[in-house]
Each structure stands twice: as structure tokens, then as C-alpha cells.
Write a protein that holds these residues in place. Structure first.
Motif, mmCIF file in Angstrom:
data_model
loop_
_atom_site.group_PDB
_atom_site.id
_atom_site.type_symbol
_atom_site.label_atom_id
_atom_site.label_comp_id
_atom_site.label_asym_id
_atom_site.label_seq_id
_atom_site.Cartn_x
_atom_site.Cartn_y
_atom_site.Cartn_z
ATOM 1 N N GLU A 85 -62.233 -40.677 -15.708
ATOM 2 C CA GLU A 85 -61.367 -41.652 -15.066
ATOM 3 C C GLU A 85 -60.749 -41.062 -13.801
ATOM 4 O OE1 GLU A 85 -58.469 -43.428 -17.615
ATOM 5 O OE2 GLU A 85 -59.843 -43.523 -19.333
ATOM 6 N N SER A 86 -60.574 -41.912 -12.789
ATOM 7 C CA SER A 86 -60.016 -41.498 -11.512
ATOM 8 C C SER A 86 -58.607 -40.930 -11.681
ATOM 9 C CB SER A 86 -59.987 -42.688 -10.550
ATOM 10 O OG SER A 86 -59.398 -42.328 -9.315
ATOM 11 N N GLY A 87 -58.312 -39.868 -10.908
ATOM 12 C CA GLY A 87 -56.982 -39.276 -10.897
ATOM 13 C C GLY A 87 -56.699 -38.293 -12.006
ATOM 14 N N LYS A 88 -57.670 -38.023 -12.860
ATOM 15 C CA LYS A 88 -57.440 -37.124 -13.984
ATOM 16 C C LYS A 88 -58.138 -35.774 -13.787
ATOM 17 C CE LYS A 88 -56.583 -40.576 -17.580
ATOM 18 N NZ LYS A 88 -56.930 -41.040 -18.945
ATOM 19 N N THR A 89 -57.611 -34.761 -14.470
ATOM 20 C CA THR A 89 -58.237 -33.442 -14.505
ATOM 21 C C THR A 89 -58.738 -33.195 -15.921
ATOM 22 O OG1 THR A 89 -56.848 -32.533 -12.741
ATOM 23 C CG2 THR A 89 -57.884 -30.954 -14.236
ATOM 24 N N TYR A 90 -59.984 -32.761 -16.025
ATOM 25 C CA TYR A 90 -60.596 -32.516 -17.334
ATOM 26 C C TYR A 90 -60.915 -31.032 -17.497
ATOM 27 C CZ TYR A 90 -61.188 -37.583 -17.575
ATOM 28 O OH TYR A 90 -60.958 -38.943 -17.597
ATOM 29 N N TYR A 91 -60.843 -30.580 -18.741
ATOM 30 C CA TYR A 91 -61.130 -29.191 -19.094
ATOM 31 C C TYR A 91 -62.235 -29.176 -20.147
ATOM 32 C CZ TYR A 91 -56.591 -28.527 -16.859
ATOM 33 O OH TYR A 91 -55.545 -28.532 -15.966
ATOM 34 N N TRP A 92 -63.119 -28.174 -20.053
ATOM 35 C CA TRP A 92 -64.199 -28.116 -21.034
ATOM 36 C C TRP A 92 -64.689 -26.677 -21.221
ATOM 37 C CZ3 TRP A 92 -69.718 -27.742 -19.539
ATOM 38 C CH2 TRP A 92 -69.901 -27.569 -18.157
ATOM 39 N N LYS A 93 -65.289 -26.458 -22.375
ATOM 40 C CA LYS A 93 -65.886 -25.159 -22.652
ATOM 41 C C LYS A 93 -67.050 -25.346 -23.616
ATOM 42 C CE LYS A 93 -63.062 -23.699 -26.620
ATOM 43 N NZ LYS A 93 -62.152 -22.660 -27.152
ATOM 44 N N ILE A 94 -67.900 -24.340 -23.668
ATOM 45 C CA ILE A 94 -69.088 -24.361 -24.530
ATOM 46 C C ILE A 94 -69.053 -23.152 -25.452
ATOM 47 C CG2 ILE A 94 -71.611 -24.374 -24.599
ATOM 48 C CD1 ILE A 94 -70.489 -26.809 -23.195
ATOM 49 N N ASN A 95 -69.073 -23.390 -26.746
ATOM 50 C CA ASN A 95 -69.277 -22.314 -27.719
ATOM 51 C C ASN A 95 -70.757 -22.294 -28.105
ATOM 52 O OD1 ASN A 95 -66.576 -21.801 -27.600
ATOM 53 N ND2 ASN A 95 -66.089 -22.602 -29.641
ATOM 54 N N THR A 96 -71.360 -21.125 -28.033
ATOM 55 C CA THR A 96 -72.794 -20.974 -28.277
ATOM 56 C C THR A 96 -73.037 -20.330 -29.634
ATOM 57 O OG1 THR A 96 -73.071 -20.641 -25.888
ATOM 58 C CG2 THR A 96 -74.946 -20.104 -27.300
ATOM 59 N N LYS A 97 -73.955 -20.900 -30.407
ATOM 60 C CA LYS A 97 -74.252 -20.387 -31.748
ATOM 61 C C LYS A 97 -75.754 -20.142 -31.887
ATOM 62 C CE LYS A 97 -72.599 -24.134 -33.570
ATOM 63 N NZ LYS A 97 -72.117 -25.186 -34.494
ATOM 64 N N ASP A 98 -76.113 -19.083 -32.628
ATOM 65 C CA ASP A 98 -77.530 -18.890 -32.927
ATOM 66 C C ASP A 98 -77.829 -19.350 -34.351
ATOM 67 O OD1 ASP A 98 -76.852 -16.846 -34.723
ATOM 68 O OD2 ASP A 98 -77.436 -15.226 -33.379
ATOM 69 N N ASN A 99 -79.088 -19.302 -34.733
ATOM 70 C CA ASN A 99 -79.487 -19.816 -36.042
ATOM 71 C C ASN A 99 -79.154 -18.875 -37.197
ATOM 72 O OD1 ASN A 99 -81.556 -18.420 -34.503
ATOM 73 N ND2 ASN A 99 -82.892 -18.680 -36.269
ATOM 74 N N PHE A 100 -78.488 -17.724 -36.889
ATOM 75 C CA PHE A 100 -78.031 -16.814 -37.944
ATOM 76 C C PHE A 100 -76.518 -16.904 -38.129
ATOM 77 C CE2 PHE A 100 -82.009 -14.978 -36.428
ATOM 78 C CZ PHE A 100 -82.686 -14.793 -37.624
ATOM 79 N N GLY A 101 -75.881 -17.813 -37.385
ATOM 80 C CA GLY A 101 -74.445 -18.013 -37.540
ATOM 81 C C GLY A 101 -73.571 -17.235 -36.576
ATOM 82 N N ALA A 102 -74.174 -16.390 -35.719
ATOM 83 C CA ALA A 102 -73.378 -15.660 -34.729
ATOM 84 C C ALA A 102 -72.942 -16.618 -33.622
ATOM 85 C CB ALA A 102 -74.183 -14.506 -34.146
ATOM 86 N N LYS A 103 -71.724 -16.422 -33.120
ATOM 87 C CA LYS A 103 -71.171 -17.366 -32.145
ATOM 88 C C LYS A 103 -70.440 -16.639 -31.027
ATOM 89 C CE LYS A 103 -67.547 -19.832 -33.402
ATOM 90 N NZ LYS A 103 -66.722 -20.893 -34.037
ATOM 91 N N SER A 104 -70.535 -17.176 -29.807
ATOM 92 C CA SER A 104 -69.733 -16.684 -28.681
ATOM 93 C C SER A 104 -68.840 -17.814 -28.191
ATOM 94 C CB SER A 104 -70.620 -16.174 -27.545
ATOM 95 O OG SER A 104 -71.402 -17.222 -27.009
ATOM 96 N N ILE A 105 -67.594 -17.475 -27.859
ATOM 97 C CA ILE A 105 -66.602 -18.447 -27.406
ATOM 98 C C ILE A 105 -66.663 -18.533 -25.880
ATOM 99 C CG2 ILE A 105 -64.187 -19.119 -27.433
ATOM 100 C CD1 ILE A 105 -65.529 -18.992 -30.192
ATOM 101 N N GLY A 106 -66.798 -19.744 -25.362
ATOM 102 C CA GLY A 106 -66.965 -19.917 -23.926
ATOM 103 C C GLY A 106 -65.669 -19.895 -23.134
ATOM 104 N N GLN A 107 -65.825 -19.719 -21.837
ATOM 105 C CA GLN A 107 -64.718 -19.781 -20.890
ATOM 106 C C GLN A 107 -64.330 -21.241 -20.659
ATOM 107 O OE1 GLN A 107 -63.401 -17.069 -19.360
ATOM 108 N NE2 GLN A 107 -62.153 -17.973 -17.735
#
Length: 230
Positions: free
Chosen positions: A201-223
Motif C-alpha cells: 500500500e502507498s505510503g507504507k514501509t515494509y520489513y521482511w526477512k528469509i529464514n533458510t532451512k535444509d532437509n536435515f532441519g538445519a536453519k539460518s536466520i536471515g537479515q
């Protein structure tokens, strides 16, 4: 006679003025050295040994100044958490790092007057730990929209890159998206692609991040990244 003398003195003064303003040579503009290309460790490499022989291409300097290289190594892709900075006079250096950690590195050429060139790309690699069989994925790499970019429209496609030093691992992504500076709402979970279209929507600021997971359950937390809508 007086008029001729004044005229002669005027011409003489003008000549002196031009000579004083135009005389001497200007200092050449100091230009930055060229950007280097990283050679080793290659992108997303799994390093068995934690004593790493870093290598990159030579830089050239437009002013023929002597060039040195600033090597920065961090534990995050954005290089805000730098754990080691070293300087080399040649385009290679061996550095020992902790085992069992993901690292991100870049090199910047610097001339002997302190002028820095454009930093290289950031490459990721992992130093394997003792007895380790699976490593966590690398943190997601931003593609678009650029961090803190201002855009227009009613929808935007979020894009990123994922990577893992374990060849053959299958990666999935949890996408956090919202108006909170530290987004906690999962927009999409276990996504197998590296893009997602979202409504804005116009006039708004949005924040987002990506957490990545492998098929063995290991995960990295995104910026956390952000963008603003016109």
C-alpha cells in the motif's frame, strides 16, 4: 607621454596577473584502484581446513600508485559483524579462522594515498567442524527490492538467493513480512522457490526477512530488509 606610460604599466600588470593565475601545474586527480575479483575460497565453498589461503585478482591504479588490499571477513552477509580485517601488499594471504562457522568475505583495493576502490563481491564459505556431517545453509542473499529502496505499485515481487555448502541439500524458505521493524508474521512457510509476490500500500514501509532451512532441519536466520512505497 603620461597616457602612454599608464597604458604600458596597465599591460604589464595584466601580464603579471595572467602569469600568476595560470602559472604552475595542477596536481593530478587521485583516482581509485580498480575492483578486484575473488578467486578462493569460491562462492559457497565447504572448507575442510580452517587455515584458508585467500586469493583474488590484482588491482590496477590509474595513477600508477602502489596498491594494497583490505580483506574483511564477517559472520554475516552484510558484513556488519566483521571478525577479522587484514591488509596485504599482494593478492593473496593465508588466514586461520574458527571451525564450524559460516564466513563471508570481500576485498577492497587501496592506493598509497588512502583512496579506496569499489569493494569486491561478497563470497560465502563454511569451515567444517570436527566430526560435522551437516552444516547450516548460508543466510539468504537479497536480490530485490534493494534494502531501503523506495518503489511504486500495488504489488512487489520479493526475490532472494539461497545456498548451502552441502551439495545435494534441498532448501526451503520461511518468508517473514510486515510493517514491524522486526517482522514476526510468516507470510509463506516452507517455500521451495526464491521469490514471492506480496500486496503493498502507498505510503507504507515494509520489513521482511528469509529464514533458510535444509532437509536435515538445519536453519539460518536471515537479515531484516526494508522498502518504502511512494
Amino acid at each position: 607621454m603620461k597616457r602612454v606610460l599608464n597604458k604600458t604599466l596597465g599591460l604589464f600588470s595584466a601580464t603579471l596577473f595572467l602569469f600568476s593565475c595560470g602559472g604552475g601545474s595542477k596536481e593530478p586527480v587521485n583516482e581509485a584502484p580498480t575492483k578486484v575479483n575473488l578467486t578462493y575460497p569460491t562462492q559457497n565453498l565447504l572448507c575442510i581446513d580452517n587455515s584458508i589461503p585467500f586469493d583474488w585478482s590484482d588491482a590496477t591504479d590509474p595513477n600508477n600508485d602502489n596498491v594494497s588490499y583490505k580483506i574483511e571477513i564477517a559472520t554475516n552477509r552484510e558484513l556488519t559483524n566483521i571478525i577479522k580485517t587484514q591488509t596485504a601488499t599482494v593478492s593473496n594471504i593465508t588466514i586461520t579462522l574458527n571451525k564450524g562457522e559460516a564466513h563471508y568475505w570481500r576485498v577492497t583495493a587501496v592506493d598509497n594515498k588512502g583512496k579506496e576502490g569499489e569493494p569486491s563481491e561478497v563470497f560465502a564459505f563454511y569451515t567444517k567442524g570436527e566430526g560435522e556431517t551437516n552444516t547450516a545453509p548460508f543466510t539468504a542473499e537479497l536480490v530485490k527490492p534493494k534494502d531501503e529502496e523506495t518503489i511504486s505499485g500495488t504489488t512487489v515481487t520479493l526475490e532472494w538467493k539461497g545456498a548451502d555448502s552441502n551439495v545435494g541439500d534441498t532448501l526451503t524458505y520461511d518468508v517473514y513480512f510486515g510493517e514491524e521493524a522486526n517482522p514476526t508474521t510468516i507470510k509463506e512457510e516452507n517455500l521451495s522457490t526464491t521469490s514471492l509476490e506480496v500486496d503493498i500500500e502507498s505510503g507504507k514501509t515494509y520489513y521482511w526477512k528469509i529464514n533458510t532451512k535444509d532437509n536435515f532441519g538445519a536453519k539460518s536466520i536471515g537479515q531484516v530488509w526494508s522498502f518504502t512505497i511512494n
